[in-house]
Design an enzyme around this catalytic site. Sequence first.
Site, PDB file in Angstrom:
ATOM      1  N   TRP A 186       0.792  -1.223   0.000  1.00 48.00           N
ATOM      2  CA  TRP A 186       0.000   0.000   0.000  1.00 48.00           C
ATOM      3  C   TRP A 186       0.831   1.284   0.000  1.00 48.00           C
ATOM      4  O   TRP A 186       0.283   2.366  -0.149  1.00 48.00           O
ATOM      5  CB  TRP A 186      -0.914   0.002   1.238  1.00 48.00           C
ATOM      6  CG  TRP A 186      -0.216  -0.451   2.488  1.00 48.00           C
ATOM      7  CD1 TRP A 186      -0.277  -1.712   3.033  1.00 48.00           C
ATOM      8  CD2 TRP A 186       0.665   0.303   3.331  1.00 48.00           C
ATOM      9  NE1 TRP A 186       0.505  -1.779   4.166  1.00 48.00           N
ATOM     10  CE2 TRP A 186       1.100  -0.556   4.367  1.00 48.00           C
ATOM     11  CE3 TRP A 186       1.148   1.620   3.312  1.00 48.00           C
ATOM     12  CZ2 TRP A 186       1.979  -0.143   5.365  1.00 48.00           C
ATOM     13  CZ3 TRP A 186       2.019   2.026   4.311  1.00 48.00           C
ATOM     14  CH2 TRP A 186       2.429   1.149   5.325  1.00 48.00           C
ATOM     15  N   ASN A 187       2.134   1.184   0.226  1.00 45.44           N
ATOM     16  CA  ASN A 187       2.872   2.445   0.445  1.00 45.44           C
ATOM     17  C   ASN A 187       3.117   3.224  -0.849  1.00 45.44           C
ATOM     18  O   ASN A 187       3.099   4.452  -0.851  1.00 45.44           O
ATOM     19  CB  ASN A 187       4.177   2.189   1.206  1.00 45.44           C
ATOM     20  CG  ASN A 187       5.102   1.229   0.501  1.00 45.44           C
ATOM     21  OD1 ASN A 187       4.666   0.425  -0.321  1.00 45.44           O
ATOM     22  ND2 ASN A 187       6.371   1.305   0.813  1.00 45.44           N
TER      23      ASN A 187
ATOM     24  N   LYS B 117      -2.524  -9.337  -6.962  1.00 41.59           N
ATOM     25  CA  LYS B 117      -3.338  -8.974  -5.798  1.00 41.59           C
ATOM     26  C   LYS B 117      -2.724  -7.699  -5.245  1.00 41.59           C
ATOM     27  O   LYS B 117      -1.591  -7.676  -4.791  1.00 41.59           O
ATOM     28  CB  LYS B 117      -3.307 -10.062  -4.731  1.00 41.59           C
ATOM     29  CG  LYS B 117      -4.326  -9.789  -3.626  1.00 41.59           C
ATOM     30  CD  LYS B 117      -4.015 -10.492  -2.315  1.00 41.59           C
ATOM     31  CE  LYS B 117      -2.911  -9.855  -1.541  1.00 41.59           C
ATOM     32  NZ  LYS B 117      -3.122  -8.440  -1.134  1.00 41.59           N
TER      33      LYS B 117
ATOM     34  N   GLU C 221      -5.252  -4.202  -0.290  1.00 38.63           N
ATOM     35  CA  GLU C 221      -6.676  -4.001   0.045  1.00 38.63           C
ATOM     36  C   GLU C 221      -6.889  -2.664   0.760  1.00 38.63           C
ATOM     37  O   GLU C 221      -7.965  -2.083   0.682  1.00 38.63           O
ATOM     38  CB  GLU C 221      -7.192  -5.158   0.915  1.00 38.63           C
ATOM     39  CG  GLU C 221      -7.445  -6.454   0.144  1.00 38.63           C
ATOM     40  CD  GLU C 221      -6.176  -7.210  -0.205  1.00 38.63           C
ATOM     41  OE1 GLU C 221      -5.113  -6.876   0.348  1.00 38.63           O
ATOM     42  OE2 GLU C 221      -6.235  -8.125  -1.047  1.00 38.63           O
TER      43      GLU C 221
ATOM     44  N   GLU D  68      13.611  -5.189  -9.636  1.00 40.01           N
ATOM     45  CA  GLU D  68      12.578  -4.698 -10.539  1.00 40.01           C
ATOM     46  C   GLU D  68      12.900  -3.266 -10.881  1.00 40.01           C
ATOM     47  O   GLU D  68      12.508  -2.328 -10.205  1.00 40.01           O
ATOM     48  CB  GLU D  68      11.179  -4.910  -9.942  1.00 40.01           C
ATOM     49  CG  GLU D  68      10.630  -6.221 -10.467  1.00 40.01           C
ATOM     50  CD  GLU D  68       9.452  -6.783  -9.720  1.00 40.01           C
ATOM     51  OE1 GLU D  68       8.907  -6.101  -8.855  1.00 40.01           O
ATOM     52  OE2 GLU D  68       9.080  -7.925 -10.022  1.00 40.01           O
TER      53      GLU D  68
ATOM     54  N   GLU E 241      11.003  -8.148  -3.081  1.00 45.44           N
ATOM     55  CA  GLU E 241      11.432  -6.790  -2.710  1.00 45.44           C
ATOM     56  C   GLU E 241      10.984  -6.586  -1.271  1.00 45.44           C
ATOM     57  O   GLU E 241       9.825  -6.262  -1.033  1.00 45.44           O
ATOM     58  CB  GLU E 241      10.733  -5.746  -3.589  1.00 45.44           C
ATOM     59  CG  GLU E 241      10.916  -5.926  -5.070  1.00 45.44           C
ATOM     60  CD  GLU E 241      12.174  -5.271  -5.569  1.00 45.44           C
ATOM     61  OE1 GLU E 241      12.957  -4.754  -4.744  1.00 45.44           O
ATOM     62  OE2 GLU E 241      12.373  -5.284  -6.789  1.00 45.44           O
TER      63      GLU E 241
ATOM     64  N   CYS F  24      10.196   1.532   1.918  1.00 48.75           N
ATOM     65  CA  CYS F  24      11.148   0.446   2.212  1.00 48.75           C
ATOM     66  C   CYS F  24      12.583   0.943   2.199  1.00 48.75           C
ATOM     67  O   CYS F  24      13.430   0.425   2.921  1.00 48.75           O
ATOM     68  CB  CYS F  24      10.962  -0.704   1.228  1.00 48.75           C
ATOM     69  SG  CYS F  24      11.093  -0.222  -0.488  1.00 48.75           S
TER      70      CYS F  24
ATOM     71  N   GLY G 274       6.914  -6.363   0.137  1.00 55.56           N
ATOM     72  CA  GLY G 274       6.304  -6.244   1.461  1.00 55.56           C
ATOM     73  C   GLY G 274       7.316  -6.540   2.538  1.00 55.56           C
ATOM     74  O   GLY G 274       8.519  -6.341   2.343  1.00 55.56           O
TER      75      GLY G 274
END
Length: 493
Positions: free
Chosen positions: A167-168, A191, A194, A474, A266, A300, A244
Amino acid sequence: MTTTAAPDRADSQTAGSEAYEKLALFIDGEFISADRKTQDVRNPATGEVIGKLPHATRADLDRALAAAQRAFGTWKHSSPMERSKILRKVGELSRQNAKQIGRNITLDMGKTLAESVGEVIACAEHCDWHAEECRRIYGRVIPPRLPNVRQMVLREPVGVCAAFTPWNFPYNQAIRKIAAAIGAGCTIILKGPEDAPSAVVAIARMFQEAGLPPGVLNIVWGVPAEVSEYLIKSPIVRKISFTGSVPVGKQLASLAGLHMKRVTMELGGHSPAIVFDDADVDRAAKLLAGFKFRNAGQVCVSPTRFFIQQKVYDRFMVAFLENTRKIKVGSGLDPESSMGPLAHERRLPAMDQFIEDARQRGGRVETGGERIGTVGNFFSPTILTNVPDDSMLMTSEPFGPVAPCAPFKDLEEVLRRANSLPYGLSSYVFTTSTGNALAAQNGIEAGMVNINHFGQALAESPFGGVKDSGIGSEGGTETFDGYLTTKFVTQMD
Ligand code: NAD
């Protein structure tokens, strides 16, 4: 199965209106929202419910798997020119829609509007870059041992990918994975987060508008552990990409290993920021205060352990505190705010725990240290000193607006302390000495070393960590390595 038509642009994006994104699953080219269990999406600045996110049923996940598998059969043979054209178009659409997408990110995730819109615009570059680079996925010819033999290495897309994004940076983390997978000729089931889903739905809408065939990109939502376990175990999925936390990453990588699937991970970090006594101290303090509290520290690669050489420690602290106290915390929609709320209320007690542990060990709160108000997840930019190296704050990633600062004596000591944790994502060094700069770039155990500026996370540069911080990259030309396999072909005439 009940489906709805693609969310109407005029409906979900009415310029200037207060409409939030129309949330949906996106499976086999269809947006689906009706008759599903839903989850509330809240505005972290107010606590208000702003959307209802439909969860995928088991049948939805099976349908996404089947669609991705079917689409892979043709997409893997698509011309890189076709893939490139679609990615470029999504880059254009991202720029055109950046304001509205950014506003929705601020609504569901909290960061300031400038940061949200900036994230979307920067991601348009990721689309452009992948659009270029996917046309340059080359194999090679290996000189043979016999004159009538030809030996080649072909690069082929790995297959159906399952991706899980946080979400960040809801737009950035998703587009990096989608653009790499699609550019390489893979299909993908993603996914998203949420807690902050609008950006990922907007991405699906733009790929549909750009002409991506059904099934190449599928978006699902649900209980993270249930969805990830189901998709990772499926024999249809050949590659997993996750961004995450370290513990969840290890869990997913173990499951992927059990089923022999390749991974890109990551994960979190605890990045040291080192200021040597020969640095431009005022500049370092100003830049580090800005960078540390960007996105309320929920990054992160955020600098999270500040090591300042003894001779300049006091001067640095005065400037660092002064710059931090200027940060204005408030709703991300307020143009005066320079830091928004934390993304979720569960992050508030997490911050308290770090600060309480530090205090009990003799740490001093120099500024901040507490929640602001009782409505919304606002937390004050916090600086602590005298925090021992074995405290929770110096050993676990805070992932929030909390900065512990400590003095150091010499190069050897600071490199030892910087490398003392199992993490190795990013690092920051401020110095005017080429000797210190060289020692830092050679000596720091991290996937990224930024010296005298913050220059990482560009589309063209690798992005990833070492040690517990992850596997693979990535970003940069390394980006496609995780999405391609090699096939050796040898032929005798
Ligand atoms: P969390 O560990 O519950 O969730 C982090 C992210 O992983 C969320 O997006 C979540 O949906 C997802 N997730 C959790 N369990 C999952 C599973 N079994 N399968 C698939 N996805 C799963 O923690 P949180 O409170 O949401 O966030 C705080 C922590 O998450 C921080 O300590 C930080 O280390 C980490 N985090 C890291 C990044 C990053 O960019 N590396 C981003 C967001 C959060």
